[in-house]
Write an enzyme that holds these catalytic residues in place. Structure first.
Site, mmCIF file in Angstrom:
data_model
loop_
_atom_site.group_PDB
_atom_site.id
_atom_site.type_symbol
_atom_site.label_atom_id
_atom_site.label_comp_id
_atom_site.label_asym_id
_atom_site.label_seq_id
_atom_site.Cartn_x
_atom_site.Cartn_y
_atom_site.Cartn_z
ATOM 1 N N ASP A 341 0.864 -1.178 0.000
ATOM 2 C CA ASP A 341 0.000 0.000 0.000
ATOM 3 C C ASP A 341 0.904 1.232 0.000
ATOM 4 O O ASP A 341 2.105 1.146 0.258
ATOM 5 C CB ASP A 341 -0.955 -0.036 1.208
ATOM 6 N N GLU A 537 -10.330 7.028 4.218
ATOM 7 C CA GLU A 537 -9.280 6.601 5.143
ATOM 8 C C GLU A 537 -9.438 7.276 6.515
ATOM 9 O O GLU A 537 -10.550 7.423 7.020
ATOM 10 C CB GLU A 537 -7.905 6.826 4.515
HETATM 11 C C1 BGC Z 1 -5.153 2.992 0.388
HETATM 12 C C2 BGC Z 1 -5.421 1.893 -0.596
HETATM 13 C C3 BGC Z 1 -5.358 2.425 -2.000
HETATM 14 C C4 BGC Z 1 -4.038 3.100 -2.233
HETATM 15 C C5 BGC Z 1 -3.896 3.703 -3.598
HETATM 16 C C6 BGC Z 1 -3.914 3.765 0.035
HETATM 17 O O1 BGC Z 1 -3.762 4.865 0.846
HETATM 18 O O2 BGC Z 1 -5.022 2.444 1.681
HETATM 19 O O3 BGC Z 1 -6.672 1.319 -0.341
HETATM 20 O O4 BGC Z 1 -5.564 1.394 -2.913
HETATM 21 O O5 BGC Z 1 -3.863 4.127 -1.301
HETATM 22 O O6 BGC Z 1 -4.649 4.834 -3.736
HETATM 23 C C1 BGC Z 2 -3.595 9.558 -2.493
HETATM 24 C C2 BGC Z 2 -4.364 8.326 -2.157
HETATM 25 C C3 BGC Z 2 -3.635 7.605 -1.121
HETATM 26 C C4 BGC Z 2 -3.329 8.493 0.090
HETATM 27 C C5 BGC Z 2 -2.484 7.793 1.095
HETATM 28 C C6 BGC Z 2 -3.374 10.370 -1.249
HETATM 29 O O1 BGC Z 2 -2.672 11.527 -1.550
HETATM 30 O O2 BGC Z 2 -4.296 10.293 -3.428
HETATM 31 O O3 BGC Z 2 -4.545 7.532 -3.283
HETATM 32 O O4 BGC Z 2 -4.409 6.530 -0.732
HETATM 33 O O5 BGC Z 2 -2.665 9.653 -0.312
HETATM 34 O O6 BGC Z 2 -2.267 8.540 2.243
#
Ligand code: BGC
Ligand code: BGC
Length: 864
Positions: A341, A537
């Site tokens: 991730d 998130e």
């Molecule tokens: C998330 C994932 C996601 C990834 C890409 C991460 O922060 O936990 O679920 O697929 O970002 O965007």
């Molecule tokens: C991205 C997400 C990712 C996240 C992780 C964002 O800036 O756009 O895809 O999951 O950061 O913290």
């Protein structure tokens, strides 16, 4: 069965049983703990799994002789750099096609906020295809001494291909759980794959197989259910929908994409529902609850699994060899590859975002390294040369990646770029999404059978969310947090209001829309649309399940309508069940609509009857998450005692119910300390919601401001008095600085807040203000630890020019990104003063609102 008796007095158990489908009944019988008990886990063995206790599975259709021979041939020609490159995925916001000449990366992703070619995040599908084409061409360019391998492009297509303007947006997973319909999940997978492939993208980062156990977790809506059996039954269906069936020697059919089961493992089991936290659960629970969907996903041929940010028993998943290698690839026979991730490897002890041999050794095959991929590439190559990472591990990882690319069809020149007109957002997909909306609605209350609405009536549709599509689509929609969207960003979508308008007018009735509940013609009924703002998130992590703990603005609206004798139907938008007893009491009917996505018409299909008021569609949705009786029941779950829900798992009323159910008046004591639940609302509608209050400061002097805003002053330097705001008497506070020394108004009172992660994302401090007399000196806006005033305070931002530019006497909204305060030196891990305004010069200014805002639109960084 005993816990099922804990129902509302007026809901008979028989009625509930009748509402259980065979699917649930059989599900209940299979949810027994595994036969063998784990050996006593000593402390030194914490976070180490025993593979023999786990269910066995086997990837279907990924390994076959032809594919393996092809991969062997490729690998024989690859350099170490070619191989390490395959193991790295960069984000399109930091990598260009030209970079691939020096860094032969295996994959790219578009993060939630990353824009396609041209840099416009709201560009249509053609820009995504252009991006995909450019990277693919660069990856296939011939270079001496290098084997050209097609790059694999991944995206969070988690409720439809949700980053692409014009795509069909399906209800989020917590809504789909309420449909209890595995076949529907497969069809949604098929449609999502088509819309993803049509944008030139090869890989969807889903399904999320989390089994959220604490509903305070901000990602609860990404999980289908708190119940492992529903997740188990959906997992394989979504994989087969997205990928189709992989067959021996044959690539995925056109219009299918690779899937990624995530987040392995235990993401939904973290203590207190803290995102990226520690799942401190037994191995039995990890197997029985959190792993429930994985064997089915593996059996269905899932091509990739994403490692979780979280830990199990204190051990970070990105570094957990026993789970990634011994359990997943060993016991579960997973032949695809494990992707990390977003910089998740950097959280493994001893690692950073640009160096992490430990993750590779543990079994990670591809790093998700959005921005540090260059250094990570160089460091990983060096670590192999130094013997830190054995070549055999690299070869295993690369074989898995190339196997997936082969089975995905990436080596087939005809395979990618399948953009045909009429795929993205087409009528068939929208009809499917609308069907999913209808099936996911859960009717919690329908006293006096106010629903279905008679089409031939006058309906008032109320609430800011009623005609704002971004409110119904939730997080992971065009932007990461799903915030900052306008209706024009959703071509082809239907708002809830628009859906109701169409249905009612088609039946001969009339509809008015009103954000605040005011009207000219008294309606026969009001439909009030309200709920959670979009989030993703950790930004959705909450301290308790109390809805609008700081400020029950929507409750006020419901009560106002009810007091006028208007029947009230609430349509509640949320990612999870929340404590809304007061709102339920203030409503005649209450519908849990989750985050339904782009097809708002599905709500009207069920709510609005025909001209005579007969239903056109019945409710069929049933809770896949238990609805709490108090705001403290964050871990409510039918598999755990005591089980005392307001509405149990499987609850959902229907028009066809033999005996109408009446929901009685519910207790309105939340069961949690509202003060502890309110971390974001400091001043609104003339009140400082607990635990916050205003204080005036000058030097060492500090004068508390009474809650009603009684005129107060400090050291002759700063005076406060109530003023009207937004047409409400006393809803504002006017501050007058006299120029006698630096003086400040500040918000204080709560425990120190840790706003670090909020600052990482899109959260802003929102201040609604009016300049009554322009500042003579420098004005500082502060958010941070400590109680300082003036420029020397860490986190002080110079607000002077903003205030000088503001038109006198007019209310303005100011949003400052929390990250600005961090840049200005504030330690945001212990914020005791979330807001202060300080000047040594004269100034007269009024305040109406001070709060954190999840909507970043228009946010600025003053002085930057
Ligand atoms: C998330 C994932 C996601 C990834 C890409 C991460 O922060 O936990 O679920 O697929 O970002 O965007
Ligand atoms: C991205 C997400 C990712 C996240 C992780 C964002 O800036 O756009 O895809 O999951 O950061 O913290």
């Amino acid at each position: 069965m005993k816990h099922r008796m804990a129902l509302l007095a007026s809901v008979t158990p028989a009625l509930l049983l009748a509402a259980l489908t065979p699917l649930q009944v059989s599900a209940r019988q299979t949810s027994n703990p595994p036969q063998k008990a784990a050996s006593t886990v000593t402390d030194s063995a914490r976070g180490v799994a025993h593979p023999e206790l786990w269910p066995a599975a086997k990837s279907k259709g990924l390994v076959d002789a032809k594919t393996e021979a092809f991969v062997t041939g490729l690998m024989a020609k690859m350099s170490l750099e070619d191989k390490v490159g395959q193991m790295i995925q960069a984000d399109i916001s930091t990598v260009t096609p030209a970079d691939l000449a020096n860094y032969p990366l295996g994959s790219i992703l578009a993060g939630g906020d990353s824009a396609p070619a041209g840099g416009d995040d709201r560009a249509g599908p053609d820009k995504w295809v252009e991006t995909a084409r450019a990277f693919r061409a660069a990856s296939l360019a011939e270079r001496p001494g290098h084997v050209a391998i097609p790059i694999m492009f991944g995206i969070d297509a988690v409720h439809g291909n949700n980053n692409v303007v014009g795509a069909t947006l399906f209800p989020h997973n917590s809504a789909l759980g309420a449909t209890h319909d595995p076949a529907l999940i497969r069809r949604i997978g098929v449609a999502t794959a088509q819309e993803t492939a049509a944008a030139g993208i090869d890989w969807a980062f889903g399904p999320t197989l989390a089994v959220p156990q604490d509903h305070r977790w901000g990602r609860t809506y990404e999980g289908y259910s708190e119940d492992p059996d529903i997740v188990r039954q959906y997992a394989g269906e979504m994989v087969l929908g997205l990928q189709g069936q992989a067959g021996a020697g044959q690539a995925l059919q056109r219009g299918h994409v690779a899937a990624s089961a995530k987040h392995f493992l235990g993401d939904g089991g973290t203590t207190n529902g803290v995102d990226q936290g520690d799942a401190d659960v037994s191995e039995q629970d990890l197997i029985r609850i959190h792993a429930a969907g994985y064997p089915a996903a593996v059996d269905a041929g899932i091509m990739t699994v994403m490692a979780s940010f979280s830990s199990w028993q204190g051990a970070k998943m990105h570094g957990n060899k026993s789970l990634l290698t011994d359990v997943l690839k060993g016991r579960m026979g997973f032949d695809g590859f494990v992707v990390g991730d977003w910089n998740g490897h950097g959280q493994v002890p001893g690692c950073t975002a640009d160096s992490c041999p430990a993750a590779v050794l543990a079994g990670l095959d591809m790093f998700m390294a959005p921005n540090d991929w260059k250094a990570l590439f160089t460091n990983t190559v060096a670590q192999v040369k130094a013997g830190t990472i054995p070549m055999a591990r690299i070869d295993d990882a690369v074989r898995r990646i190339l196997r997936v690319k082969t089975k995905l069809g990436l080596f087939d020149p005809a395979r990618p770029f399948e953009l045909k007109d009429g795929v993205i957002g087409n009528a068939e997909h929208r009809a499917l999404a609308r069907e999913a909306v209808r099936k996911s609605l859960v009717l919690l209350k329908n006293n006096g059978q106010v629903l279905p609405l008679k089409a031939k009536s006058h309906v008032l549709v109320v609430g800011e969310a009623a005609d704002e599509i971004g409110r119904q689509t939730g997080g992971w929609t065009l932007s990461w947090q799903g915030t900052g969207n306008k209706n024009s960003d959703f071509p082809g979508a239907t708002s809830l209001y628009e859906g109701i308008r169409q249905a009612v007018t088609a039946g001969g009735g009339t509809v008015d829309l009103s954000a605040d509940g005011s009207y000219t013609t008294k309606p026969d009924v009001a439909v009030v649309v309200f709920g959670e703002m979009p989030y993703a998130e950790f930004q959705g992590d909450i301290p308790s399940l109390e809805f609008q703990a700081g400020d029950k603005q929507d409750l006020a609206l419901l009560r106002k309508l009810k007091a006028q004798g208007i029947p009230v139907v609430s349509v509640f938008l949320s990612g999870r069940p929340l404590w809304v007893n007061p709102e339920i009491n203030a409503s005649d009917a209450f519908v849990a609509a989750w985050f339904p996505g782009s097809e708002g018409g599905g709500v009207a299909d069920v709510l609005v009857g025909d001209m005579l008021g007969r239903p056109r569609y019945d409710f069929t949705g049933k809770l896949s998450y238990s609805w709490p009786k108090t705001a403290a029941q964050a871990t409510l779950n039918r598999l755990r005692q005591p089980y005392d829900p307001l509405f149990p798992f499987g609850y959902g009323l229907r028009y066809a119910d033999a005996k109408p159910v009446t929901v009685p008046q519910l207790p309105e004591v939340s069961g949690v300390d509202a003060a502890a639940a309110n971390i974001d609302t400091y001043f609104v509608k003339g009140r400082n919601p607990a635990p916050w209050s205003f204080v005036l400061r000058q030097g060492a002097a500090s004068v508390p401001v009474p809650g009603d805003g009684t005129a107060t002053e400090v050291a002759g330097a700063l005076a406060l008095k109530p003023v009207d705001a937004g047409g409400i008497q006393g809803a504002g506070r006017q501050l007058s600085w006299t120029g006698k020394g630096e003086a400040a108004i500040a918000v204080t009172g709560g425990n120190a807040l840790d706003l670090t992660r909020q600052a990482n994302g899109a959260l802003s401090l929102q201040v609604d203000y009016r300049v009554d007399e322009a500042p003579a000196g420098t004005v500082w806006l502060i958010s941070g630890p400590g109680s300082g005033t003036g420029p020397a305070t860490p986190g002080a931002l110079d607000l002077t020019s903003v205030l000088k530019a503001a038109p006198l006497g007019q209310w303005q909204t100011l949003k400052i990104k929390l990250s600005c305060f961090k840049q200005a030196g504030a330690d945001l891990s212990r914020v005791t003063t979330p807001f202060a305004l300080s000047t040594g010069g004269t100034l007269r200014l009024s305040l109406a609102t001070v709060r954190l805002s999840a909507n970043p639109a228009g946010s600025i960084c003053p002085g930057h």
